[in-house]
Write a protein that holds these residues in place. Structure first.
Motif, short mmCIF file in Angstrom:
data_model
loop_
_atom_site.label_atom_id
_atom_site.label_comp_id
_atom_site.label_asym_id
_atom_site.label_seq_id
_atom_site.Cartn_x
_atom_site.Cartn_y
_atom_site.Cartn_z
N TYR A 161 -0.75 7.08 0.70
CA TYR A 161 -2.11 6.96 1.23
C TYR A 161 -2.11 6.94 2.75
N ILE B 206 0.86 -1.19 0.00
CA ILE B 206 0.00 0.00 0.00
C ILE B 206 0.89 1.23 0.00
N ARG C 228 -10.47 0.39 7.57
CA ARG C 228 -11.60 0.06 6.72
C ARG C 228 -11.49 0.70 5.34
N ARG C 229 -11.01 1.94 5.29
CA ARG C 229 -11.01 2.67 4.03
C ARG C 229 -9.70 2.55 3.26
N ILE C 230 -8.61 2.35 3.95
CA ILE C 230 -7.32 2.36 3.27
C ILE C 230 -6.64 1.00 3.30
N PRO D 209 -9.10 -2.34 1.87
CA PRO D 209 -9.28 -2.31 0.41
C PRO D 209 -7.96 -2.33 -0.35
N GLY D 210 -6.94 -1.72 0.25
CA GLY D 210 -5.64 -1.70 -0.42
C GLY D 210 -5.02 -3.09 -0.50
N TRP E 207 -9.56 2.95 -4.79
CA TRP E 207 -10.57 1.91 -4.54
C TRP E 207 -11.81 2.45 -3.84
N GLN E 208 -11.88 3.75 -3.68
CA GLN E 208 -13.11 4.33 -3.11
C GLN E 208 -13.71 5.27 -4.14
#
Ligand SMILES: Nc1ncnc2c1ncn2[C@@H]1O[C@H](COP(=O)(O)OP(=O)(O)OP(=O)(O)O)[C@@H](O)[C@H]1O
Ligand SMILES: [Mg+2]
Lengths: 265, 252
Positions: free
Chosen positions: A161, A157, A177-179, A182-183, B107-108
């Motif tokens: 980010y 990742i 949860r957001r980075i 999903p990464g 990815w968002q």
């Protein structure tokens, strides 16, 4: 002067062929049928496709196929479940903390170098020859690729980010949860594809050693009686199961990674 | 107000009591930097630098490549790592950073990117409003990859303003855009800043950009603010431009 843009050679593989994936297997089946029909293939070497089909019918009629399939699926499913869970958790621990990585990564890399199947003698001594040993063997084969690829995904990742998350003062939960999750998802799903293959592979081996049920056992028994048709049924079954499960993971992959545009799409 | 210096907290000479009364004094500057030093290894990048930015003031920061503009910005944003240094940095608690790359999470979806740092039930609503402000109404559910470079940068702008920051730190946000899009973005940024009135520190390479947008132009040289020039709107832009270029040692 032409208004049309000059013809440019595309570097991607080009448009996908409709049903292209089925082409190879159908061709193989055709060759097999022709060879059997013309008598080039001795049934003792390899049964004809239609014999395999009727044998499948018989096996279903007396319930052997379903019973063995059910027990095999259960083993593979349980092993996959445990393996994926363990691999993911270990990858998260080792990917998110330097201490976790220092402690976990080494042993797992060592485990990676030892084929799970080579551990079977030890596992039999420890766990006996029951279901526990079988599921454990499959789990051991599954968790490694899940760990390796998820960990790789986490480490990959982009630190930019992470910096973004810091600048937005994200809470740990939101950050994960957001980075982070999903990464790491592309890596996890890639690992899952290897894991599924490994699960079936381990299943074949454990079912042919000291087993009294399952597709592998059914094939092993058929070997003793020289029934190539049943062996082929088992092979086809393994193949279909492998293809179906890989297809399922790929479907999930396509759904979950719509944001990615890759060469193959 | 909050004071920080990233991992260098021990060196910051601030008292926690500042937070109590800073809000009441509107005359207090938004940013106050005193004796800021930063270096990488043996190399000193910022050397005893002082800087004050008023509430709602738009400041542009110029300087040669490698002069330490990004380093200063990161120190203000509290994002510095692998760096040694000292000094006191006071910045508002609510600050936003716009990076040189739009830095959207691929990815968002666009809306999720905008509201990433927001909490509360009205986050989505505020996110939509911010996207509308930058002219991207209707693109909420797009993936960042599907947007053009300028559109991505506008999403980044929306993300940085949606939290209504008191300080906006922007590191060459328009560096990668073509000249025409840049001019549009200048108009947009000026309009948004006029509406939300954050203090702004905009790092740029472009003297014209600095003169058009800012109330004040700083030039960083040799680790310090070498030039601090107020932009007088009564005076022509060319005059400012020429005096700045002369100060930068470039013949106009
Ligand atoms: N992480 C780092 N490690 C070592 N040296 C660094 C690091 N970051 C920056 N530097 C050095 O610090 C100096 C200032 O860098 P900085 O990025 O602040 O320059 P800048 O003014 O933003 O330049 P540019 O206009 O090219 O973006 C440079 O000489 C750079 O090599
Ligand atoms: Mg820079």
């Amino acid at each position: 002067m032409s208004l049309l843009s000059p013809h440019r050679r595309r570097l991607g593989p080009g448009r996908p062929i409709p049903l292209g994936a089925a082409l190879g297997p159908v061709l193989l089946l055709a060759i097999w049928s022709v060879a059997s029909a013309l008598g080039w293939l001795d049934p003792r070497t390899l049964s004809a496709p239609w014999t395999v089909v009727t044998t499948t019918g018989d096996l279903i009629a007396d319930g052997r196929l379903q019973d063995n399939l059910a027990i095999s699926s259960q083993r593979a499913g349980l092993g996959l479940l445990f393996g994926v869970a363990i691999g993911t958790v270990l990858a998260l621990i080792s990917g998110l903390s330097r201490w976790g990585e220092a402690i976990l990564d080494g042993p797992i890399q060592i485990k990676r170098a030892i084929p799970s199947l080579a551990l079977i003698p030890l596992l039999i001594l420890w766990l006996g020859i029951g279901e526990g040993m079988k599921v454990t063997t499959i789990t051991l084969g599954v968790f490694v690729p899940v760990y390796i690829h998820t960990h790789n995904g986490l480490r990959g990742i982009d630190s930019r980010y992470v910096e973004l998350g810091e600048s937005l003062r994200l809470r740990t939960g939101t950050f994960l949860r957001r980075i982070v999750l999903p990464g790491a998802l592309p890596g996890f799903l890639l690992g899952l594809r290897f894991a599924v293959v490994n699960a079936w592979l381990a299943l074949v081996v454990v079912e042919q050693i000291n087993s009294t049920s399952g597709i592998g056992y059914m094939m092993e028994l058929a070997r003793e009686y020289g029934q190539t048709d049943i062996i082929v049924v088992g092979l086809v079954l393994y193949g279909v199961l492998g293809l179906l499960s890989d297809g399922a993971v790929r479907l999930v992959q396509r759904r979950a990674l719509t944001w990615r545009r890759t060469l193959a799409d | 107000m909050a004071a920080h210096a990233g991992g260098l907290k021990a060196d910051a000479e601030d008292g926690p009591d500042m937070a109590a009364h800073a809000g009441g004094l509107m005359t207090d500057p938004a940013v106050r930097v005193e004796g800021l030093s930063r270096g990488f290894g043996a190399r000193t990048v910022l050397d005893d630098l002082d800087l004050t930015i008023g509430q709602g003031e738009f400041v542009a920061l110029l300087g040669r490549s490698g002069s330490g503009k990004s380093t200063l910005l990161r120190a203000l944003a509290g994002l510095d790592r692998d760096v040694t240094g000292s000094g006191a940095v006071r910045v508002p608690r609510s600050l936003s950073v716009v990076f040189q790359d739009a830095r959207l999470l691929p990815w968002q979806r666009v809306l999720t990117n905008v509201v990433l740092g927001l909490r509360g039930a009205d986050a989505a609503l505020r996110g939509r409003a911010a996207l509308a402000e930058v002219g991207l109404e209707g693109r909420e559910q797009a993936w960042p990859n599907e947007l053009s470079g300028g559109e991505q940068q506008r999403v980044a702008l929306a993300r940085s303003l949606v939290s209504e920051p008191q300080l906006l730190l922007a590191d060459e946000p328009f560096g990668a855009l073509d000249a025409l899009t840049r001019i549009r973005m200048h108009g947009l940024l000026r309009e948004l800043c006029a509406r939300h009135r954050p203090a702004v520190l905009l790092v740029t390479h472009d003297v014209d950009e600095a003169v058009t947008l800012a109330d004040r132009v700083l030039v960083l040289d040799d680790g310090r603010i070498a030039i601090d020039q107020r932009i007088d709107r009564g005076q022509s832009a060319t005059a400012h431009r020429e005096s700045l270029l002369a100060a930068l040692g470039v013949a106009a």
